[in-house]
Design an enzyme around this catalytic site. Structure first.
Site, short mmCIF file in Angstrom:
data_model
loop_
_atom_site.label_atom_id
_atom_site.label_comp_id
_atom_site.label_asym_id
_atom_site.label_seq_id
_atom_site.Cartn_x
_atom_site.Cartn_y
_atom_site.Cartn_z
N TYR A 30 0.84 -1.21 0.00
CA TYR A 30 0.00 0.00 0.00
C TYR A 30 0.86 1.25 0.00
O TYR A 30 2.07 1.18 0.22
CB TYR A 30 -0.95 0.00 1.20
N ARG A 49 8.19 4.07 -4.60
CA ARG A 49 8.21 3.11 -3.48
C ARG A 49 7.13 2.03 -3.69
O ARG A 49 7.32 0.86 -3.34
CB ARG A 49 8.01 3.83 -2.15
N ARG A 99 -8.20 -21.24 -0.47
CA ARG A 99 -7.12 -20.71 0.36
C ARG A 99 -5.91 -21.65 0.31
O ARG A 99 -6.01 -22.81 0.70
CB ARG A 99 -7.58 -20.55 1.82
N HIS A 101 -1.32 -21.32 0.64
CA HIS A 101 -0.24 -20.36 0.88
C HIS A 101 0.44 -19.92 -0.40
O HIS A 101 0.77 -18.76 -0.57
CB HIS A 101 0.79 -20.95 1.86
N LYS A 145 6.48 -1.85 2.10
CA LYS A 145 5.26 -1.27 2.70
C LYS A 145 4.12 -2.27 2.51
O LYS A 145 3.21 -2.08 1.69
CB LYS A 145 4.96 0.09 2.05
N GLU A 177 12.58 2.59 14.04
CA GLU A 177 11.57 3.59 13.63
C GLU A 177 10.43 3.48 14.63
O GLU A 177 10.65 2.98 15.75
CB GLU A 177 11.14 3.33 12.19
N LEU A 201 11.04 1.38 7.22
CA LEU A 201 10.40 1.80 5.98
C LEU A 201 11.11 3.07 5.52
O LEU A 201 11.29 3.99 6.32
CB LEU A 201 8.92 2.08 6.22
N1 PDD Z 1 2.80 4.95 7.62
N2 PDD Z 1 7.52 3.76 9.10
C1 PDD Z 1 6.38 3.04 9.11
C2 PDD Z 1 6.40 1.71 9.76
C3 PDD Z 1 5.22 3.56 8.51
O1 PDD Z 1 4.09 2.82 8.50
C4 PDD Z 1 5.24 4.85 7.93
C5 PDD Z 1 4.03 5.47 7.28
C6 PDD Z 1 6.45 5.58 7.95
C7 PDD Z 1 6.57 6.94 7.32
O2 PDD Z 1 6.51 6.85 5.90
P1 PDD Z 1 5.99 8.07 5.02
O3 PDD Z 1 6.80 9.28 5.44
O4 PDD Z 1 6.30 7.68 3.64
O5 PDD Z 1 4.54 8.24 5.30
C8 PDD Z 1 7.57 5.00 8.54
C9 PDD Z 1 1.62 5.37 6.90
C10 PDD Z 1 1.34 6.82 6.99
C11 PDD Z 1 0.47 4.48 7.31
O6 PDD Z 1 0.70 3.30 7.53
O7 PDD Z 1 -0.68 4.94 7.36
#
Ligand code: PDD
Length: 278
Positions: A30, A49, A99, A101, A145, A177, A201
């Site tokens: 996403y 990304r 379903r 894997h 992501k 993070e 991320l």
């Molecule tokens: N989340 N690290 C993680 C684990 C994240 O889920 C996100 C963003 C970030 C920051 O990434 P960016 O600056 O590209 O938004 C860092 C989004 C906003 C979410 O899951 O809704």
């Protein structure tokens, strides 16, 4: 209105099959695009990304960048009552007969929606927000992501239950993070944030923050820092597309420095606001 597999429909009417691998396995990726009065911040970087995420989990990108742009622009215009929008775009691997894997090539499920980004007025942020710390037990592909976010949602819920904005994550004593944002500290006028790699991320807001700091001639070190350095920092911030650049002034109930947002945050915050109208 939302977009689902070729149709713009009301959210209440948007349904997917129980055989969708996004539902069964969290098998998808996403993106979240921040939009201020129709201006998308970091649009190309988010699309790039997204491509990296699709490549990482072997899903063919179902659209060209131009197609994505026009779909996203339509969703923005359908939801224009939200002056500031977070556009959520999800691609799951799609539906199989049963379903299992393993997977064959399937038609991906594509979903796009808009939600409101609340205002973050500067004077409401001077006191900053609080965070908790937790051990980072996530998999070693945190740079993808992926929609499978169980660990992240559990951390976020723990933060909420502790009246905190975020859960800052530690792997072997090193700050990686946070549950849905990147983490920065400032010490002696230098900025530190965890380097890119499989443990974080690569946040688009992180990249933007680094380039704004460099523009202001503030030194940025993409190097690891420990929990002790976090607790003794002059400033702590988190960054994300929906939170922008947010000061953290208390961690695990310990006050960071003076307990107020700091001067370097203030400079970068102002620069970030300029991007919304540039
Ligand atoms: N989340 N690290 C993680 C684990 C994240 O889920 C996100 C963003 C970030 C920051 O990434 P960016 O600056 O590209 O938004 C860092 C989004 C906003 C979410 O899951 O809704």
């Amino acid at each position: 209105m939302v977009y689902l597999n070729g149709n713009f429909i009301p959210k209440e009417k948007a349904y997917i099959s129980v055989m969708d691998r996004g539902f069964l396995f969290g098998d998808g990726v996403y993106e979240v695009f921040p939009v201020y009065d129709k201006k998308i911040i970091g649009f190309e970087a988010h699309l790039s990304r997204l491509q990296d995420g699709l490549d990482a989990i072997n899903i063919k990108n179902p659209h060209s960048n131009d197609d994505w742009k026009s779909l996203i622009k339509k969703i923005i215009s359908f939801n224009i009552k939200n002056a500031n929008q977070a556009i959520y775009l999800q691609i799951s691997r799609g539906c199989d007969q049963n379903r299992k894997h393993t997977y064959d090539e399937l038609d991906p499920t594509i979903y796009i929606q808009s939600s409101l980004i609340g205002p973050r007025e500067k004077n409401s942020l001077f006191k900053g927000k609080s965070a908790i710390t937790r051990e980072d037990i996530r998999w070693l592909k945190s740079n993808t992501k992926a929609t499978s976010l169980l660990a992240n949602t559990l951390y976020a819920q723990e933060a909420k239950e502790n009246n905190a904005e975020e859960a800052i994550l530690l792997r072997d004593g090193i700050v990686t993070e946070a549950s849905s944002s990147n983490v920065f500290i400032v010490k002696d006028n230098c900025i530190y944030t965890h380097p890119k790699g499989r443990n974080i991320l690569p946040g688009i807001t992180r990249d933007i923050t680094i380039s704004l700091a460099k523009k202001l001639d503030i030194k940025v070190n993409e190097t690891t820092f420990s929990k002790e350095q976090l607790m003794e920092a002059d400033e702590v911030w988190i960054t994300s597309s929906t939170r922008e650049i947010l000061p953290i002034t208390s961690v695990d109930n310990n006050i960071i420095n003076s307990g107020l947002s700091g001067p370097i945050w203030s400079l970068i915050y102002d620069q970030y606001q300029l991007l919304k109208t540039a």
